[in-house]
Design a protein around this motif. Structure first.
Motif, short mmCIF file in Angstrom:
data_model
loop_
_atom_site.label_atom_id
_atom_site.label_comp_id
_atom_site.label_asym_id
_atom_site.label_seq_id
_atom_site.Cartn_x
_atom_site.Cartn_y
_atom_site.Cartn_z
N ARG A 99 0.81 -1.22 0.00
CA ARG A 99 0.00 0.00 0.00
C ARG A 99 0.85 1.28 0.00
O ARG A 99 0.76 2.11 0.90
CB ARG A 99 -0.94 0.01 1.22
CG ARG A 99 -1.93 -1.14 1.25
CD ARG A 99 -2.90 -1.03 0.09
NE ARG A 99 -3.84 -2.15 0.06
CZ ARG A 99 -4.74 -2.33 -0.89
NH1 ARG A 99 -4.81 -1.47 -1.91
NH2 ARG A 99 -5.56 -3.36 -0.87
N PRO A 100 1.68 1.47 -1.03
CA PRO A 100 2.51 2.67 -1.07
C PRO A 100 1.70 3.92 -1.41
O PRO A 100 0.64 3.84 -2.04
CB PRO A 100 3.51 2.36 -2.18
CG PRO A 100 2.74 1.47 -3.11
CD PRO A 100 1.88 0.63 -2.21
N ASP A 101 2.23 5.07 -1.00
CA ASP A 101 1.65 6.34 -1.40
C ASP A 101 2.20 6.77 -2.76
O ASP A 101 1.50 7.40 -3.55
CB ASP A 101 1.99 7.43 -0.37
CG ASP A 101 1.47 7.10 1.01
OD1 ASP A 101 0.25 6.86 1.14
OD2 ASP A 101 2.28 7.09 1.96
N VAL A 102 3.48 6.42 -2.99
CA VAL A 102 4.17 6.81 -4.22
C VAL A 102 4.97 5.63 -4.75
O VAL A 102 5.56 4.87 -3.98
CB VAL A 102 5.14 8.00 -3.97
CG1 VAL A 102 5.88 8.39 -5.25
CG2 VAL A 102 4.39 9.21 -3.40
N VAL A 103 4.97 5.48 -6.08
CA VAL A 103 5.81 4.47 -6.74
C VAL A 103 6.81 5.21 -7.62
O VAL A 103 6.43 6.03 -8.45
CB VAL A 103 4.97 3.51 -7.61
CG1 VAL A 103 5.87 2.51 -8.33
CG2 VAL A 103 3.94 2.78 -6.76
N LEU A 104 8.09 4.93 -7.39
CA LEU A 104 9.15 5.49 -8.22
C LEU A 104 9.48 4.43 -9.26
O LEU A 104 10.03 3.37 -8.94
CB LEU A 104 10.37 5.83 -7.35
CG LEU A 104 11.43 6.77 -7.94
CD1 LEU A 104 10.82 8.08 -8.40
CD2 LEU A 104 12.51 7.03 -6.90
N MET A 105 9.12 4.67 -10.52
CA MET A 105 9.05 3.64 -11.55
C MET A 105 10.04 3.87 -12.70
O MET A 105 9.98 4.89 -13.38
CB MET A 105 7.63 3.62 -12.13
CG MET A 105 7.39 2.58 -13.20
SD MET A 105 6.78 1.03 -12.55
CE MET A 105 5.10 1.51 -12.07
N ASP A 106 10.93 2.89 -12.90
CA ASP A 106 11.81 2.94 -14.06
C ASP A 106 10.98 2.69 -15.32
O ASP A 106 9.94 2.01 -15.27
CB ASP A 106 12.89 1.87 -13.92
CG ASP A 106 13.96 1.96 -15.00
OD1 ASP A 106 14.11 3.04 -15.59
OD2 ASP A 106 14.65 0.96 -15.24
N ILE A 107 11.42 3.23 -16.45
CA ILE A 107 10.68 3.01 -17.69
C ILE A 107 11.07 1.69 -18.35
O ILE A 107 10.23 0.88 -18.70
CB ILE A 107 10.91 4.18 -18.68
CG1 ILE A 107 10.18 5.43 -18.18
CG2 ILE A 107 10.40 3.81 -20.08
CD1 ILE A 107 10.31 6.61 -19.11
N ARG A 108 12.36 1.49 -18.52
CA ARG A 108 12.83 0.33 -19.29
C ARG A 108 13.13 -0.84 -18.38
O ARG A 108 14.08 -0.82 -17.60
CB ARG A 108 14.06 0.72 -20.11
CG ARG A 108 13.74 1.72 -21.21
CD ARG A 108 14.99 2.28 -21.87
NE ARG A 108 14.65 3.12 -23.00
CZ ARG A 108 14.32 4.40 -22.89
NH1 ARG A 108 14.29 4.97 -21.71
NH2 ARG A 108 14.02 5.10 -23.97
N MET A 109 12.30 -1.89 -18.51
CA MET A 109 12.50 -3.13 -17.74
C MET A 109 12.23 -4.31 -18.67
O MET A 109 11.51 -4.17 -19.66
CB MET A 109 11.59 -3.14 -16.51
CG MET A 109 12.01 -2.12 -15.45
SD MET A 109 10.97 -2.10 -13.98
CE MET A 109 9.51 -1.27 -14.62
N PRO A 110 12.79 -5.49 -18.37
CA PRO A 110 12.81 -6.57 -19.36
C PRO A 110 11.47 -7.21 -19.71
O PRO A 110 11.21 -7.49 -20.89
CB PRO A 110 13.75 -7.60 -18.71
CG PRO A 110 13.74 -7.29 -17.26
CD PRO A 110 13.57 -5.80 -17.17
N ALA A 111 10.61 -7.47 -18.76
CA ALA A 111 9.36 -8.19 -19.05
C ALA A 111 8.20 -7.21 -19.26
O ALA A 111 7.67 -7.06 -20.36
CB ALA A 111 9.04 -9.18 -17.94
N VAL A 112 7.78 -6.55 -18.18
CA VAL A 112 6.73 -5.53 -18.26
C VAL A 112 7.37 -4.18 -17.99
O VAL A 112 7.92 -3.95 -16.91
CB VAL A 112 5.61 -5.81 -17.24
CG1 VAL A 112 4.58 -4.68 -17.26
CG2 VAL A 112 4.94 -7.14 -17.53
#
Length: 224
Positions: free
Chosen positions: A49-62
């Motif tokens: 249940r995070p408030d914020v997700v710090l998300m990389d763009i380039r990843m191998p599967a999804v």
């Protein structure tokens, strides 16, 4: 004070370790989980249940774009900030249209990344007016006319005051600046922004800015 719950998503373990060390050192931020691929994000969000997700763009599967789109469809969606190595990238634009609250560059100073997480958790987008203009200019192309017609049709749902607020948001102004410019209280600005989001079925201020740009309203403003 309740700590900001943060989920880190990046396929590089060294990047995750660095971000965890940097962000975990802030007294008001708690790292509640880490993921190495977008395919792991949904289950981790359910569990942590995070408030914020710090998300990389380039990843191998999804990739982070797909993961962001899936997350932002949820009723209880956390805010998403995408990580990128580019100042203006079509993929970043796609993330913003999907509902990401902004983006930070991987070489951004640590203090600025911490500040970005805090701002997004507080409901403010992490996009300076300069960066917004760069992204919007990058989006211009052969489909600009079609986007403009579609955006103007959507914005027709707004009254004149809401339209003025939408333009000010598109120009990168914070609520206090909009209040001063349009001679209204900050509370009234917040009410107008909330109504704009509801009327146009948008997730955040970044999407208001993109729609105002697509409609050509920012060009109109700059020409005055």
């Amino acid at each position: 004070m309740t700590a900001i719950r943060l989920l880190l998503v990046d396929d590089d373990p060294l990047v995750r370790a660095g971000l965890s060390l940097m962000l975990g050192g802030a007294g008001d931020i708690e790292i509640v989980g880490e993921a190495a691929d977008g395919s792991e994000v949904g289950a981790l969000v359910d569990r942590t249940r995070p408030d914020v997700v710090l998300m990389d763009i380039r990843m191998p599967a999804v990739d982070g774009l797909t993961a962001t789109e899936l997350l932002r469809r949820r009723a209880d969606a956390p805010q998403v900030v995408v990580l990128t190595t580019f100042h203006a990238d079509e993929q970043v634009l796609r993330a913003l249209r999907a509902g990401a609250a902004g983006f930070v560059l991987k070489d951004t100073a640590p203090a600025e990344i911490v500040d970005a997480v805090r701002r997004v958790a507080a409901g403010d987008p992490v996009l300076s007016p300069t960066v917004t203009r760069q992204l919007m200019a990058h989006a211009a192309g052969a489909t600009a006319d079609a986007r403009r017609a579609s955006a103007r049709a959507r914005l027709a749902a707004l009254n004149d005051r809401e339209r003025e607020v939408a333009v000010a948001v598109g120009r990168g102004h914070a609520n206090a600046g909009i209040a001063t410019e349009l001679y209204m209280s900050v509370a009234t600005v917040k009410t107008h922004v909330s109504r704009i989001l509801a009327k146009l079925d948008l997730n955040n201020r970044v999407q208001i800015a993109l729609l105002a740009h697509d409609a050509g309203l920012l060009d109109d403003t700059e020409e005055r």
